[in-house]
Design an enzyme around this catalytic site. Structure first.
Site, mmCIF file in Angstrom:
data_model
loop_
_atom_site.group_PDB
_atom_site.id
_atom_site.type_symbol
_atom_site.label_atom_id
_atom_site.label_comp_id
_atom_site.label_asym_id
_atom_site.label_seq_id
_atom_site.Cartn_x
_atom_site.Cartn_y
_atom_site.Cartn_z
ATOM 1 N N GLU A 323 45.419 -31.281 -18.616
ATOM 2 C CA GLU A 323 46.889 -31.097 -18.680
ATOM 3 C C GLU A 323 47.504 -30.678 -17.345
ATOM 4 O O GLU A 323 48.298 -29.752 -17.269
ATOM 5 C CB GLU A 323 47.219 -30.065 -19.782
ATOM 6 C CG GLU A 323 46.687 -30.484 -21.145
ATOM 7 C CD GLU A 323 47.015 -29.507 -22.270
ATOM 8 O OE1 GLU A 323 47.800 -28.581 -22.053
ATOM 9 O OE2 GLU A 323 46.475 -29.679 -23.381
ATOM 10 N N GLU A 443 41.294 -35.827 -28.577
ATOM 11 C CA GLU A 443 41.727 -34.750 -29.478
ATOM 12 C C GLU A 443 42.629 -35.292 -30.600
ATOM 13 O O GLU A 443 43.625 -34.707 -30.938
ATOM 14 C CB GLU A 443 42.476 -33.674 -28.686
ATOM 15 C CG GLU A 443 41.710 -33.123 -27.509
ATOM 16 C CD GLU A 443 42.491 -32.079 -26.733
ATOM 17 O OE1 GLU A 443 43.467 -31.539 -27.279
ATOM 18 O OE2 GLU A 443 42.124 -31.794 -25.574
HETATM 19 O O1 G3I Z 1 39.778 -15.348 -29.704
HETATM 20 C C1 G3I Z 1 41.009 -14.678 -30.032
HETATM 21 C C2 G3I Z 1 40.741 -13.574 -31.052
HETATM 22 O O2 G3I Z 1 39.923 -12.581 -30.441
HETATM 23 C C3 G3I Z 1 42.071 -12.966 -31.505
HETATM 24 O O3 G3I Z 1 41.827 -12.019 -32.502
HETATM 25 C C4 G3I Z 1 42.939 -14.109 -32.073
HETATM 26 C C5 G3I Z 1 44.279 -13.617 -32.559
HETATM 27 O O4 G3I Z 1 45.109 -13.413 -31.449
HETATM 28 O O5 G3I Z 1 43.178 -15.087 -31.045
HETATM 29 C C6 G3I Z 1 41.946 -15.706 -30.656
HETATM 30 O O6 G3I Z 1 42.228 -16.661 -29.658
HETATM 31 C C7 G3I Z 1 42.844 -17.836 -30.169
HETATM 32 C C8 G3I Z 1 41.976 -19.044 -29.757
HETATM 33 O O7 G3I Z 1 42.603 -20.273 -30.164
HETATM 34 C C9 G3I Z 1 40.594 -18.962 -30.395
HETATM 35 O O8 G3I Z 1 40.718 -19.010 -31.778
HETATM 36 C C10 G3I Z 1 44.209 -17.970 -29.505
HETATM 37 O O9 G3I Z 1 45.047 -16.949 -29.995
HETATM 38 C C11 G3I Z 1 44.812 -19.331 -29.878
HETATM 39 O O10 G3I Z 1 46.015 -19.531 -29.148
HETATM 40 C C12 G3I Z 1 43.852 -20.441 -29.474
HETATM 41 O O11 G3I Z 1 44.424 -21.672 -29.897
HETATM 42 C C13 G3I Z 1 43.766 -22.821 -29.373
HETATM 43 C C14 G3I Z 1 44.730 -23.526 -28.395
HETATM 44 O O12 G3I Z 1 44.101 -24.711 -27.880
HETATM 45 C C15 G3I Z 1 45.059 -22.613 -27.246
HETATM 46 O O13 G3I Z 1 45.980 -23.294 -26.401
HETATM 47 C C16 G3I Z 1 43.457 -23.773 -30.506
HETATM 48 O O14 G3I Z 1 42.475 -23.199 -31.355
HETATM 49 C C17 G3I Z 1 42.934 -25.096 -29.966
HETATM 50 O O15 G3I Z 1 42.814 -26.057 -31.024
HETATM 51 C C18 G3I Z 1 43.901 -25.670 -28.930
HETATM 52 O O16 G3I Z 1 43.324 -26.811 -28.390
HETATM 53 C C19 G3I Z 1 44.088 -27.420 -27.346
HETATM 54 C C20 G3I Z 1 43.109 -28.060 -26.392
HETATM 55 O O17 G3I Z 1 42.220 -27.080 -25.906
HETATM 56 C C21 G3I Z 1 43.847 -28.749 -25.262
HETATM 57 N N1 G3I Z 1 44.773 -29.742 -25.806
HETATM 58 C C22 G3I Z 1 45.738 -29.179 -26.762
HETATM 59 C C23 G3I Z 1 44.987 -28.531 -27.915
HETATM 60 C C24 G3I Z 1 45.963 -28.015 -28.956
HETATM 61 O O18 G3I Z 1 46.754 -26.983 -28.407
#
Ligand code: G3I
Length: 576
Positions: A323, A443
């Site tokens: 990105e 994805e």
């Molecule tokens: O690990 C922490 C945990 O310790 C905490 O308790 C919890 C609550 O705040 O958050 C957890 O982290 C989360 C992480 O996923 C792991 O679960 C983040 O808040 C959350 O924002 C993060 O979301 C991920 C997102 O990328 C972040 O931008 C999604 O699961 C994931 O599917 C998404 O994937 C991205 C690709 O990497 C890039 N392309 C877009 C795609 C969708 O956004």
């Protein structure tokens, strides 16, 4: 009454072609007339005197009858007798899901949340963990739940909810097992079986902790590639400077290796999900922690060498840079990098070149990809930024022309059924193929957004067909196992993925199986060049035997021609 009620029930047996499976349909109000009623009880079967359930005309279809339930009081259930001779035990053996149609009366007022419960006899086989929306009043909806087994010999099931009052209709109650159209334990019915045969990766985003439960089995039986949704990102692998943690990624790699699956890595360099020691908000270029250009280059190099080095031999592809393009591109002849990126803000464009060079040095065997979203349709999608696909093309071509070790691009493809323009996406694959770059779907999730499951299935099939018909397209990956495990808000309504929340196959999945299967058969019929064909250019000119020029421009198109004899680049070719 019970005798009469038995007219209520009919047992529909689906004898699936491959998977003998019995689905139990508890309704079909044949023989009943409007006005007859069922008992409303607590879960023990004690009748409730303040509630009723009457067979009435379906509020949306006067030719259909449905049970109209009115309750006042928590956890009251409409009681459905099982077919004669069937007990809770025999009704739930070999079946692990229940589905029914549910209609909340407009009289029930504004939206209401509650927990749904299902009992067989007095055994609870399903309950919502917390209150869920009962959905919009005035519309039929299908609710599907995974159920546990019941071993009691009672002969009734009970359906109800925790709401203090209710006014709703129920219809088409089905207790179902493995999809009668699809038995995921039969390898010859899975997309993995056929993707392996055509030599393509069908991948899925997963998290550590997959076991041999239904999710784990759905992953390793139906896919041949996994990618970590989060476990290999910068914040997970280098939470503090020069202190690396591979536990999550290693668990996923171990799962993949135990099931002979490929692994793709995501993502070595991204502005998001960077740990705070790099930048408190990598997407806001101003929070750069005061790093100098050289310091941040050293940080990025060290990260890439450690992470790509750790997974060398275990990961076959990396999203090296994710990105990096701005959402708003000035035109289709250049590219503009994302300004809100700590990497671009401090280092400048060369962070991209360096990241690929270091990734290649760390793992010379891995394929290296430039990954982005809102790319795919060649002309750009009117509801998205126009031209971002061209920007991806222009940047990837610049890197390749400068001798940077880039293998291809990843089209994330977070999209919706209505937004998928297959011919326009096919053009993008053609364009990258023409400059010797791979192009993969990394994805994919496709919100239904009101489109039918069939329309979604057709678009998934079309995406797989693009992968099958392009030699520069080794992989297609979906971003989640099922509609309950997706990053997308409200994914159970948007239904973007291949499996239902209970891991039963959706039409989208079955269409992916069929598309790989059809192509594997086609592969057996691939063209025979009857004359030696030194010309290996992918661009072809094709005539049929009547001398008519055909609308074929690449060898991939030739494979899709009807059986017969053609002249391809002046050579006789037989398609059989
Ligand atoms: O690990 C922490 C945990 O310790 C905490 O308790 C919890 C609550 O705040 O958050 C957890 O982290 C989360 C992480 O996923 C792991 O679960 C983040 O808040 C959350 O924002 C993060 O979301 C991920 C997102 O990328 C972040 O931008 C999604 O699961 C994931 O599917 C998404 O994937 C991205 C690709 O990497 C890039 N392309 C877009 C795609 C969708 O956004």
């Amino acid at each position: 009454m019970r005798k009469i009620l038995l007219l209520f029930l009919c047992v529909l047996f689906y004898g699936g072609a491959q998977a003998a499976d019995v689905s139990l349909l508890l309704q079909n109000f044949g023989g009943f007339k409007a006005g007859d009623s069922l008992r409303v009880t607590d879960y023990l079967g004690n009748p409730s005197s303040y509630s009723s359930s009457v067979l009435e005309k379906d509020p949306k279809n006067s030719f259909n009858l449905a049970v109209h339930v009115k309750t006042s009081g928590e956890e009251l259930f409409v009681e459905i007798p099982l077919p004669d001779g069937m007990t809770s035990k025999t009704a739930t053996e070999g079946r692990d899901r229940i589905s029914f149609r549910f209609y909340r009366s407009a009289a029930d007022g504004a939206s209401r949340s509650c927990k749904f419960f299902v009992y067989f006899g007095t055994t609870k086989v399903y309950s919502d963990a917390s209150s869920v929306s009962q959905g919009t009043a005035g519309e039929w909806q299908t609710r599907t739940y995974s159920i546990t087994k019941a071993t009691n010999t009672k002969t009734v099931m009970r359906l109800g909810m925790s709401a203090s009052r209710g006014d709703y209709y129920i219809d088409d109650i089905k207790v179902i097992g493995i999809d009668y159209m699809y038995d995921y334990t039969d390898p010859t019915q899975t997309a993995r079986f056929y993707a392996d045969q055509v030599g393509k990766h069908l991948g899925v985003a997963v998290n550590p902790g997959l076991g041999n439960d239904r999710m784990g089995q759905t992953v390793y039986r139906n896919f041949n590639m996994v990618v970590c949704e989060n476990a290999m990102k910068f914040d997970a692998t280098e939470p503090s400077r020069n202190s690396f943690s591979y536990s999550g990624g290693d668990i996923v790699v171990a799962f993949a290796q135990s099931h002979k699956m490929f692994v793709r890595g995501h993502a070595l360099c991204w502005h998001s999900q960077v740990p705070s020691w790099v930048s408190s908000n990598g997407a806001s270029a101003t929070t750069d922690n005061g790093w100098t250009k050289q310091q941040l280059l050293d940080i990025l190099k060290n990260h890439i060498f450690n992470v790509a080095g750790h997974y060398r031999g275990k990961v076959i592809q990396w999203d090296v840079v994710n990105e990096c393009l701005d959402d708003n591109q000035p035109d289709m002849n250049s590219y503009k990098l994302r300004s809100g990126s700590v990497w671009n803000y401090v280092i400048g464009e060369e962070f991209i070149d360096s990241a690929f060079v270091w990734a290649h040095q760390a793992d010379p065997d891995a394929e290296l990809y430039l990954n982005d979203y809102n790319v795919g349709p060649w002309q750009g999608n009117p509801s998205w930024e126009v031209g971002k696909t061209h920007a991806l093309y222009n940047l990837a071509k610049r890197l390749k022309d400068d001798g940077i070790p880039i293998d291809g691009v990843g089209l994330q493809s977070h999209t919706s059924v209505g937004n998928v323009s297959l011919p326009d996406i096919k053009r993008t694959f053609d364009e990258f193929q023409n400059i010797g770059l791979k192009c993969i779907i990394t994805e994919l999730d496709m919100n239904q957004d009101g489109a039918s499951e069939t329309a979604q299935a057709d678009k998934y099939a079309g995406m797989v067909n693009i992968i099958n018909t392009h030699d520069n397209a080794p992989s297609i990956v979906v971003w989640g196992t099922d509609d309950a495990h997706s990053w997308i808000e409200d994914s159970e309504t948007k239904k973007p993925l291949l499996f239902n929340p209970d891991f039963s196959a959706k039409k989208a999945y079955l269409s992916v199986v069929q598309t790989f299967k059809d192509y594997s058969i086609l592969m057996e019929n691939k063209p025979i060049y009857m004359e030696s064909d030194e010309d290996d250019s992918d661009i072809v000119t094709v005539y049929n035997l009547m001398g008519q020029k055909l609308n074929c421009s690449t060898r991939g198109d030739v494979q899709n021609l009807p059986l017969g004899l053609y002249i391809v680049n002046g050579k006789k070719v037989l398609i059989r």
